[in-house]
Design a protein around this motif. Structure first.
Motif, short mmCIF file in Angstrom:
data_model
loop_
_atom_site.label_atom_id
_atom_site.label_comp_id
_atom_site.label_asym_id
_atom_site.label_seq_id
_atom_site.Cartn_x
_atom_site.Cartn_y
_atom_site.Cartn_z
N SER A 11 0.81 -1.44 -0.02
CA SER A 11 -0.08 0.16 -0.06
C SER A 11 0.68 1.29 0.11
O SER A 11 0.58 2.26 0.74
CB SER A 11 -0.97 0.03 1.14
OG SER A 11 -1.79 -1.00 1.11
N LYS A 18 -4.51 -0.39 2.75
CA LYS A 18 -5.75 -0.05 2.01
C LYS A 18 -7.09 -0.96 2.63
O LYS A 18 -7.96 -0.68 2.63
CB LYS A 18 -5.64 -0.46 0.57
CG LYS A 18 -4.62 0.41 -0.18
CD LYS A 18 -4.33 0.32 -1.63
CE LYS A 18 -3.59 -0.97 -1.91
NZ LYS A 18 -3.29 -0.97 -3.33
N ASP A 89 -8.45 -3.97 -3.04
CA ASP A 89 -8.69 -2.35 -3.21
C ASP A 89 -9.70 -2.35 -4.41
O ASP A 89 -9.74 -1.14 -4.87
CB ASP A 89 -7.19 -1.76 -3.54
CG ASP A 89 -6.58 -2.20 -4.80
OD1 ASP A 89 -7.35 -3.22 -5.44
OD2 ASP A 89 -5.58 -1.84 -4.93
#
Length: 188
Positions: A11, A18, A89
């Motif tokens: 991330s 995330k 995500d």
């Protein structure tokens, strides 16, 4: 077929994990678990964190720092069967999109989403039969997903504009703001 949520990344562009970010009252990863549970009985999380929500279980990376390819490899080794993958995500991937992928898949090939010219290697089906090739590719240090897809003659499943917002990858704070706008518009 088991569903796998890929959640092993750093991330780095977001600056925080995330999967644990709150969007519309729940974590990104919980959105994905909820959406996948409409289609799959067994959902696993591929990653090295242990603080994720309850799913079927956490699959630890066999080798770390190998990106999505490492997570897919670990999941294939663990499940010993074809898997459906979705990145942590992408909270808007719906059961309709997933069902569409399952209906349009080509057996014994990697099946991933394509929208226009953009390929989404972290949304689709990875057959167990590619495991040895995937291991060799990782061992050779080639971690480019698109190269591996080409090498494997992947099948690309094309989607039209009505699915575009479902393919939003939340990689940056700007992407997260866009996701918040989408959530707010759905609540109206």
């Amino acid at each position: 077929m088991k569903a796998i949520i890929l959640a092993g990344g750093k991330s780095s562009r977001m600056g925080q994990d995330k999967a644990s970010m709150i969007l519309g009252g729940k974590t990104l990863i919980q959105h994905i678990i909820d959406n996948l549970s409409f289609v799959f009985d067994e959902i696993f999380i591929s990653g090295n964190h242990s603080n994720y929500p309850i799913s079927k279980g956490i699959i630890k990376d066999v080798t770390t720092q190998k990106g999505p390819m490492g997570g897919i490899r670990s999941a294939l080794e663990f499940c010993q069967e074809d898997i459906f993958v979705c990145s942590c995500d992408m909270p808007f991937v719906s059961s309709d999109l997933i069902e569409n992928i399952l209906q349009k898949k080509v057996e014994y090939r990697i099946n991933v989403v394509r929208f226009g010219e953009k390929i989404y290697p972290v949304v689709g089906i990875y057959p167990f039969s590619i495991l040895n090739d995937l291991k060799k590719t990782i061992e050779n240090g080639n971690l480019r997903m698109t190269s591996f897809l080409e090498q494997q003659n992947a099948h690309y499943i094309d989607f039209e504009d009505s699915f575009e917002h479902q393919l939003l990858n939340i990689n940056t704070p700007e992407n997260f703001k866009t996701a918040e706008k989408i959530i707010k518009s759905k609540l109206k």
